[in-house]
Design a protein around this motif. Structure first.
Motif, PDB file in Angstrom:
ATOM      1  N   SER A 151       0.826  -1.205   0.000  1.00  0.00           N
ATOM      2  CA  SER A 151       0.000   0.000   0.000  1.00  0.00           C
ATOM      3  C   SER A 151       0.861   1.257   0.000  1.00  0.00           C
ATOM      4  CB  SER A 151      -0.926   0.006   1.217  1.00  0.00           C
ATOM      5  OG  SER A 151      -0.173  -0.022   2.422  1.00  0.00           O
ATOM      6  N   ARG A 152       1.961   1.230   0.732  1.00  0.00           N
ATOM      7  CA  ARG A 152       2.913   2.336   0.813  1.00  0.00           C
ATOM      8  C   ARG A 152       4.331   1.780   0.861  1.00  0.00           C
ATOM      9  NH1 ARG A 152      -1.031   4.603   4.319  1.00  0.00           N
ATOM     10  NH2 ARG A 152      -1.138   2.489   5.155  1.00  0.00           N
ATOM     11  N   VAL A 153       5.308   2.623   0.653  1.00  0.00           N
ATOM     12  CA  VAL A 153       6.705   2.173   0.635  1.00  0.00           C
ATOM     13  C   VAL A 153       7.551   3.111   1.487  1.00  0.00           C
ATOM     14  CG1 VAL A 153       8.768   1.789  -0.758  1.00  0.00           C
ATOM     15  CG2 VAL A 153       6.521   1.114  -1.643  1.00  0.00           C
ATOM     16  N   ILE A 154       8.307   2.528   2.415  1.00  0.00           N
ATOM     17  CA  ILE A 154       9.318   3.252   3.186  1.00  0.00           C
ATOM     18  C   ILE A 154      10.676   2.702   2.762  1.00  0.00           C
ATOM     19  CG2 ILE A 154      10.206   3.769   5.486  1.00  0.00           C
ATOM     20  CD1 ILE A 154       7.384   3.442   6.569  1.00  0.00           C
ATOM     21  N   ASP A 155      11.439   3.496   2.066  1.00  0.00           N
ATOM     22  CA  ASP A 155      12.699   3.061   1.456  1.00  0.00           C
ATOM     23  C   ASP A 155      13.861   3.400   2.382  1.00  0.00           C
ATOM     24  OD1 ASP A 155      14.924   2.570  -0.086  1.00  0.00           O
ATOM     25  OD2 ASP A 155      14.193   3.623  -1.864  1.00  0.00           O
ATOM     26  N   ALA A 156      14.376   2.376   3.049  1.00  0.00           N
ATOM     27  CA  ALA A 156      15.505   2.547   3.965  1.00  0.00           C
ATOM     28  C   ALA A 156      16.696   1.730   3.473  1.00  0.00           C
ATOM     29  CB  ALA A 156      15.109   2.123   5.375  1.00  0.00           C
ATOM     30  N   THR A 157      16.912   1.732   2.159  1.00  0.00           N
ATOM     31  CA  THR A 157      17.986   0.926   1.573  1.00  0.00           C
ATOM     32  C   THR A 157      19.368   1.528   1.777  1.00  0.00           C
ATOM     33  OG1 THR A 157      17.533   1.955  -0.577  1.00  0.00           O
ATOM     34  CG2 THR A 157      16.543  -0.191  -0.163  1.00  0.00           C
ATOM     35  N   GLY A 158      19.442   2.756   2.280  1.00  0.00           N
ATOM     36  CA  GLY A 158      20.737   3.328   2.625  1.00  0.00           C
ATOM     37  C   GLY A 158      21.607   3.652   1.422  1.00  0.00           C
ATOM     38  N   THR A 159      22.901   3.816   1.708  1.00  0.00           N
ATOM     39  CA  THR A 159      23.870   4.155   0.665  1.00  0.00           C
ATOM     40  C   THR A 159      25.125   3.294   0.724  1.00  0.00           C
ATOM     41  OG1 THR A 159      24.932   5.826   2.087  1.00  0.00           O
ATOM     42  CG2 THR A 159      23.111   6.572   0.680  1.00  0.00           C
ATOM     43  N   TRP A 160      25.329   2.565   1.826  1.00  0.00           N
ATOM     44  CA  TRP A 160      26.604   1.887   2.065  1.00  0.00           C
ATOM     45  C   TRP A 160      26.988   0.938   0.939  1.00  0.00           C
ATOM     46  CZ3 TRP A 160      30.263   3.054   5.460  1.00  0.00           C
ATOM     47  CH2 TRP A 160      31.277   2.125   5.729  1.00  0.00           C
ATOM     48  N   SER A 161      26.019   0.329   0.296  1.00  0.00           N
ATOM     49  CA  SER A 161      26.315  -0.642  -0.771  1.00  0.00           C
ATOM     50  C   SER A 161      26.701   0.020  -2.084  1.00  0.00           C
ATOM     51  CB  SER A 161      25.100  -1.551  -1.002  1.00  0.00           C
ATOM     52  OG  SER A 161      24.804  -2.293   0.166  1.00  0.00           O
ATOM     53  N   HIS A 162      26.680   1.350  -2.132  1.00  0.00           N
ATOM     54  CA  HIS A 162      27.014   2.067  -3.357  1.00  0.00           C
ATOM     55  C   HIS A 162      28.060   3.141  -3.055  1.00  0.00           C
ATOM     56  CE1 HIS A 162      23.126   0.218  -4.265  1.00  0.00           C
ATOM     57  NE2 HIS A 162      23.547   0.205  -5.513  1.00  0.00           N
ATOM     58  N   PRO A 163      29.294   2.718  -2.770  1.00  0.00           N
ATOM     59  CA  PRO A 163      30.334   3.689  -2.412  1.00  0.00           C
ATOM     60  C   PRO A 163      30.693   4.595  -3.570  1.00  0.00           C
ATOM     61  CG  PRO A 163      31.297   1.519  -2.776  1.00  0.00           C
ATOM     62  CD  PRO A 163      29.815   1.333  -2.808  1.00  0.00           C
ATOM     63  N   ASN A 164      31.095   5.810  -3.226  1.00  0.00           N
ATOM     64  CA  ASN A 164      31.609   6.722  -4.241  1.00  0.00           C
ATOM     65  C   ASN A 164      32.935   6.198  -4.778  1.00  0.00           C
ATOM     66  OD1 ASN A 164      29.528   8.641  -4.063  1.00  0.00           O
ATOM     67  ND2 ASN A 164      30.489   9.619  -2.297  1.00  0.00           N
ATOM     68  N   PRO A 165      33.238   6.484  -6.032  1.00  0.00           N
ATOM     69  CA  PRO A 165      34.494   5.997  -6.612  1.00  0.00           C
ATOM     70  C   PRO A 165      35.675   6.870  -6.209  1.00  0.00           C
ATOM     71  CG  PRO A 165      33.287   7.252  -8.247  1.00  0.00           C
ATOM     72  CD  PRO A 165      32.404   7.183  -7.016  1.00  0.00           C
ATOM     73  N   LEU A 166      36.865   6.419  -6.577  1.00  0.00           N
ATOM     74  CA  LEU A 166      38.077   7.188  -6.306  1.00  0.00           C
ATOM     75  C   LEU A 166      38.182   8.429  -7.173  1.00  0.00           C
ATOM     76  CD1 LEU A 166      40.652   4.271  -6.022  1.00  0.00           C
ATOM     77  CD2 LEU A 166      40.050   5.858  -4.190  1.00  0.00           C
ATOM     78  N   GLY A 167      37.638   8.376  -8.364  1.00  0.00           N
ATOM     79  CA  GLY A 167      37.744   9.496  -9.284  1.00  0.00           C
ATOM     80  C   GLY A 167      37.149  10.762  -8.708  1.00  0.00           C
ATOM     81  N   ALA A 168      37.898  11.860  -8.801  1.00  0.00           N
ATOM     82  CA  ALA A 168      37.459  13.114  -8.203  1.00  0.00           C
ATOM     83  C   ALA A 168      36.304  13.752  -8.950  1.00  0.00           C
ATOM     84  CB  ALA A 168      38.632  14.089  -8.141  1.00  0.00           C
TER      85      ALA A 168
END
Length: 469
Positions: A151-168
């Protein structure tokens, strides 16, 4: 599907970390049925990757109130409020018991990685009848794809699994993919399970946040135990105030001490520091890694002889999940546009935030909310207590209790540092709490100076801290 049938569906909670499980506890307390979809083999899967790390915040900030009530009904005994848990202790002593509570366990689906969220029968373009359609959530499991209605969605998937790359530049550096076996993202267990990868080797740590600081200090301890262990610290900018922190003025003592220890290590020459180094490429040279930076004055700086790299440059949300939903994000932070001014790291570096809830988290797609670290987009200053108050407000709004939903309150510890001021170095920090040169009535009322035609001090967009200069 009629409205009654839709309302009978569960509320989907995506991600069974601390904030997702807190959302489930609030849903149960309000008489709603949660469906928790977790990609990992256990709840708190991301926490398990850095279970060796001791958190800055004591237990009093790490346990959600509704979750506490649910657990105490099961005979759970809360840890001492002033003790600092490790990530592993938070998982073992709090999240696992919470996941086992009857109302939560019945709706928990482990090993279900969400790959897409949409509306039944509607792509993003179609409008008529859209709001009455249930959400359709597709997941990948060991047995193949599965779909769920909500019926509704609470999205708490976070960010940890998608790290930023080394490239500036926000994309991977040239050669980053090819040399992936030499790179750790996040916070590897330098003194434990990953010790053999780092002992006696020269490691470069990239980043200027607390994850980088913790890894640098762990490497320094490893260097004392294993001679020949070298440490290189690379930052894209020149301001280190945020990572050095507020020292004794920090409301979280461990966070303040971390920064002071790192500053002492830097001052003692315990590492090689390269500031304003913007990584463009990695190359393997004679069995080691050469790191090439963006040109400065016509020449590209180079760091040679690196064995391993730890990328502690933060993380970002996965926005691909919601491509078929009607969402509105801030152009650079990828939070909601209403939340962005409160958390923008270009303007603010303090760890406390103005209270915010369902209104700041709402998107044009009714019934969908991103909460927790994902709600902050690319901003780095999220704290668990913030996520707990977010889900309390959101769930109250879902049941129509708008008085409770709008009564958002947040009591967070100060960092002792705002912008570039270090409270333990600057005697003038005793004036923290000023707002445009005058005492602030409250944290929520503090604002940054803004130019006016008269030259008088005016107030710009509101900020989240009470320690503004």
């Amino acid at each position: 599907m009629n409205t009654n049938a839709k309302q009978a569906l569960p509320v989907a909670v995506l991600g069974a970390g601390p904030v997702g499980l807190a959302a489930a506890a609030h849903l149960i307390e309000r008489g709603l049925t949660p469906l928790l979809l977790e990609a990992g083999a256990s709840v708190g899967a991301n926490l398990s990757t850095y279970r060796h790390v001791r958190l800055f915040s004591p237990w009093q900030y790490n346990v959600d109130k509704a979750a506490r009530r649910l657990l105490q009904g099961q005979g759970w005994k809360a840890p001492a409020a002033d003790v600092l848990p490790t990530a592993g202790e938070l998982l073992d002593d709090y999240l696992l018991p919470l996941a086992g509570a009857p109302g939560i366990a019945a709706g928990l689906r482990l090993g279900h990685r969400v790959t897409a969220i949409t509306r039944v029968g509607f792509d993003k373009v179609k409008t008529r009848g859209r709001d009455g359609a249930p959400f359709l959530i597709r997941t990948e499991t060991a047995d193949g794809p599965r779909q769920f209605l909500a019926s509704r969605v609470i999205d708490a998937t976070g960010t940890w699994s998608h790290p930023n790359p080394l490239g500036a530049d926000g994309i991977p550096a040239l050669g980053e993919a090819e040399l992936a076996a030499r790179i750790d993202y996040g916070m590897p267990d330098v003194l434990g399970a990953a010790r053999a990868r780092f002992a006696g080797r020269r490691t470069m740590v990239v980043g200027a946040g607390h994850s980088a600081a913790g890894t640098l200090l762990a490497l320094a301890q490893l260097a004392q135990e294993h001679p020949g262990t070298g440490i290189v610290w690379v930052t894209r900018g020149s301001q280190l105030a945020r990572v050095f922190g507020g020292g004794e003025a920090d409301g979280l003592q461990a966070r303040g001490q971390l920064g002071m220890r790192l500053k002492a290590l830097r001052d003692a020459g315990g590492l090689a520091l390269h500031q304003n180094f913007r990584i463009e490429a990695l190359r393997e040279v004679d069995g080691r890694v050469r790191v090439i930076g963006a040109q400065v004055d016509g020449a590209a700086p180079v760091i040679d002889g690196i064995d391993r790299i730890v990328c502690a440059a933060g993380a970002r949300p996965d926005l691909a999940l919601t491509r078929e939903l009607r969402l509105r994000h801030d152009p650079w932070l990828e939070s909601t546009d209403a939340l962005a001014p409160l958390i923008d790291p270009n303007e603010h570096s303090c760890g406390t935030v103005r209270p915010h809830g369902h209104r700041e988290l709402a998107h044009p797609e009714p019934g969908y909310y991103a909460v927790g670290a994902k709600s902050y987009g690319r901003a780095p200053n999220f704290l668990l207590a913030t996520g707990y108050e977010q889900v309390r407000s959101v769930v109250a709004a879902l049941v129509g209790d708008m008085a409770a939903a709008d009564d958002v309150q947040l009591d967070l510890p100060e960092t002792g540092v705002c912008n570039t001021r270090l409270a333990y170095e600057d005697a003038a920090a005793g004036q923290a709490g000023a707002c445009c040169g005058a005492p602030a009535a409250s944290a929520a009322s503090c604002c940054e100076p803004a130019p006016s035609l008269s030259g008088a001090c005016g107030c710009g967009r509101p900020v989240e801290v009470s320690c503004c200069a």
